[in-house]
Design an enzyme around this catalytic site. Sequence first.
Site, short mmCIF file in Angstrom:
data_model
loop_
_atom_site.label_atom_id
_atom_site.label_comp_id
_atom_site.label_asym_id
_atom_site.label_seq_id
_atom_site.Cartn_x
_atom_site.Cartn_y
_atom_site.Cartn_z
N ARG A 29 0.88 -1.25 0.04
CA ARG A 29 -0.04 -0.03 0.20
C ARG A 29 0.80 1.19 0.07
O ARG A 29 0.34 2.29 -0.18
CB ARG A 29 -0.83 0.05 1.27
CG ARG A 29 -2.20 -0.56 1.02
CD ARG A 29 -3.17 -0.89 2.21
NE ARG A 29 -3.42 0.26 2.77
CZ ARG A 29 -4.42 1.11 2.83
NH1 ARG A 29 -5.21 0.88 1.62
NH2 ARG A 29 -4.65 2.23 3.34
N ALA A 30 2.25 1.16 0.38
CA ALA A 30 2.82 2.22 0.38
C ALA A 30 3.08 2.92 -1.10
O ALA A 30 3.56 4.20 -1.38
CB ALA A 30 4.62 2.02 0.76
N CYS A 53 5.48 34.67 24.69
CA CYS A 53 5.34 33.06 25.18
C CYS A 53 5.31 33.15 26.68
O CYS A 53 5.93 33.61 27.39
CB CYS A 53 6.86 32.56 24.64
SG CYS A 53 6.99 30.94 25.23
N CYS A 56 8.74 31.04 28.24
CA CYS A 56 10.06 32.01 28.18
C CYS A 56 10.53 32.48 29.38
O CYS A 56 9.56 33.08 30.36
CB CYS A 56 10.09 32.96 27.02
SG CYS A 56 10.47 32.39 25.33
N HIS A 122 13.83 29.78 23.00
CA HIS A 122 12.33 29.51 22.66
C HIS A 122 12.34 28.78 21.28
O HIS A 122 11.35 28.12 20.86
CB HIS A 122 11.92 31.03 22.55
CG HIS A 122 10.36 30.98 21.84
ND1 HIS A 122 9.19 30.53 22.35
CD2 HIS A 122 9.67 31.20 20.50
CE1 HIS A 122 8.19 30.39 21.92
NE2 HIS A 122 8.40 30.88 20.61
N ASN A 180 4.67 16.41 23.73
CA ASN A 180 3.95 16.61 22.51
C ASN A 180 4.74 17.67 21.50
O ASN A 180 4.86 19.13 22.06
CB ASN A 180 2.74 17.02 22.41
CG ASN A 180 1.90 15.92 23.19
OD1 ASN A 180 1.94 14.70 22.72
ND2 ASN A 180 0.96 16.51 24.09
N SER A 188 0.32 23.33 22.00
CA SER A 188 -0.17 24.80 21.87
C SER A 188 0.98 25.57 22.03
O SER A 188 0.61 27.07 21.71
CB SER A 188 -1.15 24.82 22.98
OG SER A 188 -0.45 24.60 24.31
N HIS A 191 7.76 26.59 22.41
CA HIS A 191 8.81 26.52 23.43
C HIS A 191 9.11 25.10 23.80
O HIS A 191 8.27 24.42 24.05
CB HIS A 191 8.33 27.38 24.48
CG HIS A 191 9.65 27.77 25.30
ND1 HIS A 191 10.31 28.83 25.43
CD2 HIS A 191 10.40 27.00 26.26
CE1 HIS A 191 11.38 28.81 26.21
NE2 HIS A 191 11.45 27.68 26.74
N HIS A 193 9.14 22.08 25.67
CA HIS A 193 8.95 21.51 26.96
C HIS A 193 8.23 20.19 26.69
O HIS A 193 7.67 19.87 25.75
CB HIS A 193 7.64 22.43 27.42
CG HIS A 193 6.45 22.86 26.66
ND1 HIS A 193 6.05 23.08 25.48
CD2 HIS A 193 5.21 22.30 27.02
CE1 HIS A 193 4.85 22.93 25.16
NE2 HIS A 193 4.36 22.62 25.95
N GLN A 195 5.56 17.33 29.71
CA GLN A 195 4.83 17.39 30.83
C GLN A 195 4.90 16.20 31.77
O GLN A 195 5.37 15.17 31.19
CB GLN A 195 3.09 17.44 30.32
CG GLN A 195 2.96 18.97 29.58
CD GLN A 195 1.45 18.84 29.20
OE1 GLN A 195 0.62 18.72 30.09
NE2 GLN A 195 1.30 18.87 27.96
N LYS A 340 -0.08 9.94 8.55
CA LYS A 340 -0.85 8.73 9.06
C LYS A 340 -2.19 9.10 9.47
O LYS A 340 -1.93 9.72 10.84
CB LYS A 340 0.07 7.70 9.57
CG LYS A 340 -0.64 6.70 10.23
CD LYS A 340 -1.18 5.46 9.08
CE LYS A 340 -1.78 4.38 9.87
NZ LYS A 340 -2.03 3.57 8.75
#
Length: 385
Positions: A29-30, A53, A56, A122, A180, A188, A191, A193, A195, A340
């Site tokens: 399928r590629a 930001c 920062c 940043h 993320n 969102s 910068h 980071h 969690q 994907k």
Amino acid sequence: MSDREVLDDISHRRYNPLRGSWILVSPHRAKRPWQGQEETPSETSLPAFDSSCYLCPGNPRAAGGTNPAYPETFVFVNDYSAVKEDQPDYVQPKSGEKLSLLLLQATGVRGKCYVICFNPSHNVTLADMPAEMIVPIIKTWTVLYASHLPKSSPYYQEPVAELRITVPKDQYTYMQIFENKGAAMGCSNPHPHGQAWTTTCIPEEAGLEIQNMKEYKRKHGTGLLKDYVDLEIAKMERVVALNDHFAALCPWWAVWPFETMVICRREVRILPELTKEEQVGLAEIISIVTKKYDNLFETSFPYSMGIHQAPLDSDPEDREACHLHLHFVPPLLRSATVKKFLVGYELMAEPQRDITPEQAAERLRNLRGDEVYRGKLMYNTGTEA
């Protein structure tokens, strides 16, 4: 014809022993043409300091308070936490309508969420940082985790003043550390980071892994991921990067096109068990993998990264079965603009991938891991080399 040659050419299923689940692999399928949605490549031209930001140094945050002029990492309680320390308790009723008790179950979850700024600049990502700049991030993850362990644990550590955090009111069960990166992953703020969420429960994904690792150890007397990483290093078909302490590889059962796992070569359960040399080895592997990602499609490569380790507080057998590893889950499929999607068959039946993990690993393995395509960023100047 070798197994690799056969599997590169036929549709087949692969088993994931960490989750106890299967994935459909369809290499042919590629080659299909793409006329679907295309993303906007990630922005890479950013200033070293952004006065607007909220991460920062020296800037006000969105919900009040001001960031200190931090030189390396900075941790604070998330202003918009997904779980809270203070809320009413909820206990599932033990009497009432039978079907409601059976089918409409709920339980309260308390916890504490942190934001971890990786660097004061940043305009950098992990891919822009040499290993020596990633070591302080690993040390921050380690101290944060250690400060949430039960005080009876030999690895418990009082929160250091530099972290500016307080000991939680309650003993939490699990800490999920993650990052993320990129708008495509819902980030969102650009910068650098990550969690850390602590909760009174073990999340489902981590719980599945722990259960399967525990059952494997019961049955075979050895660690699932220790056996697996040793096997992968012996075969070298899916290994992307390797040093004395960690291996980065595209797992046999990977769902996402360029998904990788970073696995400690020694049976280590939690970050605080790492030696200084292993911390440096982990930093080197993270630096190499993220650089290779950026070089793959010459873009600031989006991904979600998560650290899986033993729970903060749980059954001893659960803790002993765990093996420290990281998951990198990037969405891009064939270019910087095509990603994907998990839809249709993937949502209704089981996950499916096109290129094989071996093909993905070969592409990543052959890329540079010492420098990103855009060159070295000039830190704290807002310019690029």
